[in-house]
Design an enzyme around this catalytic site. Structure first.
Site, PDB file in Angstrom:
ATOM      1  N   ASP A 110       0.867  -1.167   0.000  1.00 51.48           N
ATOM      2  CA  ASP A 110       0.000   0.000   0.000  1.00 51.48           C
ATOM      3  C   ASP A 110       0.918   1.236   0.000  1.00 51.48           C
ATOM      4  O   ASP A 110       2.126   1.139   0.213  1.00 51.48           O
ATOM      5  CB  ASP A 110      -0.934  -0.010   1.214  1.00 51.48           C
ATOM      6  CG  ASP A 110      -2.160   0.879   0.975  1.00 51.48           C
ATOM      7  OD1 ASP A 110      -3.167   0.692   1.665  1.00 51.48           O
ATOM      8  OD2 ASP A 110      -2.099   1.741   0.080  1.00 51.48           O
TER       9      ASP A 110
HETATM   10  C1  GLC Z   1      -4.265   4.267  -0.260  1.00 50.07           C
HETATM   11  C2  GLC Z   1      -5.171   3.147   0.205  1.00 50.07           C
HETATM   12  C3  GLC Z   1      -5.323   2.028  -0.781  1.00 50.07           C
HETATM   13  C4  GLC Z   1      -5.248   2.598  -2.190  1.00 50.07           C
HETATM   14  C5  GLC Z   1      -3.832   3.110  -2.393  1.00 50.07           C
HETATM   15  C6  GLC Z   1      -3.620   3.710  -3.776  1.00 50.07           C
HETATM   16  O1  GLC Z   1      -3.441   4.687   0.795  1.00 50.07           O
HETATM   17  O2  GLC Z   1      -4.858   2.558   1.465  1.00 50.07           O
HETATM   18  O3  GLC Z   1      -6.566   1.378  -0.514  1.00 50.07           O
HETATM   19  O4  GLC Z   1      -5.545   1.599  -3.149  1.00 50.07           O
HETATM   20  O5  GLC Z   1      -3.464   4.050  -1.412  1.00 50.07           O
HETATM   21  O6  GLC Z   1      -4.408   4.827  -3.933  1.00 50.07           O
END
Ligand code: GLC
Length: 726
Positions: free
Chosen positions: A267
């Protein structure tokens, strides 16, 4: 491109080219990208070396056929080996046509429509140049203080599993290489993210491996069984080790036990966050830990980009770890057909034709009507009669902030507000509107207007809720009531003694004290998406009979949390027998149960359950149980009912839930019509994790329940018997 060709390609790559492939950056870093790309995390202190920016193997947040083709064209011009860029984005509940939020879609209990919405989202995204979506989010949720419950389908592992499969099927279809109007799915957040302590986002998660396997991992396994191509690691710890540095989680469980051979992406920033977590001293150690644990792509931080070269050249980590990650990334690009068609589905003409087309909006409206949940309808004041003058009052009366979190490319201006939806149903003379207050701001003049509007009306429709930034990522709330000014508005207006309906726009189960005890009817609309106002008006005026059922319990009070239906009995259960007993598990000032339990939702008609019978009083591994129940529509309008099947294992080697959802059927009945619903229950469905984590069923007594929700059920018993030695 076959595997040998990919291996050949890997052999030709330099170390830096390989490191580029395992780095993902947001849109602003890319040539040809407009800078309004989707930024969903911290952008501070990212120091990517210039050469690495050109070599980064994937981008997140890009969209638009024209823009993505330009980015890809520029990228390929700079790429020595012609390796195409992978374009990923968060298409969670729609691309530009925004569907209800996932917690609403879960409340529809409509798997076909859920799959259809994912198919449409994939189509709109793919023709706009997206290759991968960071969805489905399958985190099990039990704490409405957590803002991200809005992205989940709820508190039940089985229900989350079937919705996960439906979404993966919808996003991916069956042939990603040639069907360029589908996208690869990335199931997230692996794992246990929904159990953040205190419901506070990014907070510590503490649970046994058995809890993790029994409740939180089931939907991930289901998504992978459905073929999800990617997995995203969570921010949180799993048994004291952050998910993005957790070898047990990614290598032992995901790769070895589950045989997942797709791409694992961290993430946003989660690799670098190993440092503040306190398991890595610096970025180099974070890079080494994450790659060794199994993170193939580092999203939006620079540990891999800045340190893998020196770590490999100094033999601190083996280059084979990098090669296996790059191999999986190249295989994913090949599975998507990107080597032969680097622009893949991006097509300005198709984009103009299908994005936000009427057919897609109609599906969004249908799904929104099925996602709304009628929580209360005292005196049957709903549905409204168009001859009665409606006073539409509240901060969401004419508010387009109804797409909810993670609706990046959806335009609020495209959303149909509740006012616009009702306007289509009643003559202008029969509708008056006032805000009464802001989301969390008061205004004497607005309140005075609202009182005046209410006095002119026959019926008051309150439009209340949370703004979308009170929900979603980093949107945790310690107080889950409506903002105080809205409760004051309710208090003032109900004094007029008129029939009053509350329509709620929110992303979590709320503490509805001050609403349910004041108004006559409550319709939970969640964030209903682009066609929200039309869908709610369809329900308010009876064109659609509400059929939604909540998939996450609504507590009486935040003090009860976590409160969920499939809890254990404890050694001192509070019950009818010892209702007056003090020394039992209870609160002195609040019931134990939820105000509205899992699976609860009303209809404009009524359904009777009868003739609940079992094919036998025993079940064996080769003799499933057939369960039948007759449902009769005893009201005077047609409607849908979600018939739910639960089971309780009365005695286990470890404690067992009071109820476990094992099946459901959504049926449509005309007034007076009756249908016999049949379920099959197998021995496999009774298996569970024992103390040593072995997974099997025990002989013994069970109860089986059917009903319209997890509380109001009919019960029968049966026994599981096994032939010797099984
Ligand atoms: C964010 C979220 C995740 C998302 C990613 C990309 O922090 O936790 O769910 O897909 O970043 O945007």
């Amino acid at each position: 491109m076959n595997e040998n060709k990919i291996k050949d390609l890997l052999r030709k790559m330099t170390l830096n080219e390989k490191i580029g492939q395992v780095t993902q950056l947001a849109t602003p870093f890319f040539k040809g990208a407009s800078d309004q790309g989707q930024i969903t995390g911290p952008m501070k202190d990212i120091n990517i070396p210039e050469n690495m920016i050109q070599l980064a193997g994937s981008v997140l947040g890009a969209s638009g056929a024209k823009e993505t083709k330009l980015i890809q064209k520029q990228y390929l011009q700079d790429n020595r080996l012609g390796i195409p860029l992978l374009i990923m984005s968060d298409i969670i509940h729609g691309y530009k046509t925004i569907f209800p939020v996932p917690l609403a879609i879960g409340s529809s209990w409509d798997l076909q429509l859920a799959e259809k919405s994912a198919t449409i989202a994939a189509k709109e995204a793919a023709v706009s140049g997206v290759h991968v979506t960071f969805a489905p989010m399958v985190d099990l949720v039990r704490d409405p203080r957590w803002g991200r419950v809005v992205e989940s389908t709820g508190e039940d592992p089985y229900l989350n599993s079937v919705f996960a499969k439906a979404q993966v099927r919808g996003f991916q279809g069956t042939d990603l290489k040639h069907d360029h109007e589908r996208v690869a799915s990335c199931v997230k957040h692996f794992a246990g993210y929904g159990a953040a302590e205190g419901g506070r986002d990014y907070n510590t998660v503490n649970m046994s491996e058995r809890d993790l396997r029994e409740s939180y991992l089931l939907a991930f396994k289901a998504a992978l069984e459905a073929g999800s191509e990617l997995v995203m690691t969570a921010f949180n710890t799993v048994d004291g080790i952050p998910a993005s540095g957790n070898k047990w989680l990614m290598r032992d469980l995901l790769r070895e036990e589950w045989k997942f051979d797709g791409v694992v992406i961290s993430d946003w920033g989660a690799v670098k966050e190993l440092i503040p977590h306190g398991v890595a001293e610096d970025e180099a150690e974070a890079a080494a830990k994450a790659l060794s644990a199994g993170v193939d792509i580092e999203m939006m931080t620079d540990c891999y980009a800045n340190h893998l070269q020196s770590l490999i050249e100094s033999n601190q980590i083996d280059t084979s770890l990098l090669d296996e990650a790059v191999m999986r990334i190249l295989e994913l690009k090949d599975k998507l057909g990107l080597f032969d068609h680097p622009f893949r589905g991006a097509d300005e003409k198709r984009e103009a034709e299908i994005v936000m087309c009427p057919e897609h909006r109609q599906v969004a409206r249908e799904l929104a009507t099925k996602s709304c949940v009628l929580l209360q309808n005292k005196g049957g004041i709903l549905p409204l009669h168009p001859t009665r003058k409606v006073g539409l009052i509240g901060p969401f009366a004419n508010n387009n902030d109804i797409l909810g979190p993670w609706s990046w490319l959806g335009a609020k201006d495209d959303a149909v507000t509740l006012y616009e939806g009702i306007m289509k149903k009643v003559p202008a003379s029969k509708l008056v509107v006032a805000n009464g207050c802001g989301i969390d701001t008061s205004c004497e003049i607005e309140l005075a207007k609202a009182i005046d509007v209410a006095k002119q009306s026959d019926v008051i429709v309150l439009a209340l809720g949370e703004s979308s930034d009170m929900s979603g990522e980093a949107g945790s709330r310690a107080n889950i009531q409506l903002p105080h000014v809205q409760l004051q508005l309710v208090e003032v207006l109900v004094e007029l003694g008129k029939p009053t309906v509350a329509v709620l726009f929110n992303g979590r189960p709320l503490d509805l004290h001050g609403v349910v005890d004041k108004v006559d009817a409550v319709l939970e609309a969640w964030y209903p998406g682009t066609e929200g106002g039309s869908a709610i008006a369809d329900i308010l005026f009876g064109e659609v009979n509400p059929s939604g059922k909540i998939t996450m319990s609504f507590p009486y009070s935040v003090g009860q949390i976590p409160v969920y239906y499939n809890n254990y009995n404890t050694g001192r259960p509070k019950g009818a027998i010892n209702a007056q007993e003090r020394y039992v598990s209870q609160y002195l000032d609040c019931p134990n149960e939820a105000l509205f339990p899992f699976g609860y939702g009303l209809s404009y008609t009524s359904f009777d359950y009868s003739n609940f019978i079992l094919s036998s009083d025993t079940i064996t591994p080769d003799k499933p149980l057939t369960i039948k129940v007759k449902i009769t529509n005893t009201g005077d309008v047609a409607g849908e009912e979600v018939v739910q099947l639960y089971v309780r294992d009365l005695v286990g080697e470890v404690v067992r839930s009071l109820k476990e959802l094992k099946g459901f059927k959504k049926i449509y009945l005309q007034p007076g019509e009756e249908k016999e619903v049949t379920f099959m229950l197998t021995e496999e469905q009774l298996r569970y994790y024992h103390a040593d984590l072995s997974f099997y069923s025990d002989e013994g007594k069970f109860e089986v329940y059917v009903g319209p929700n997890s509380r109001d059920v009919m019960a029968l018993s049966f026994e599981l018997r096994k032939t010797k030695g099984e």
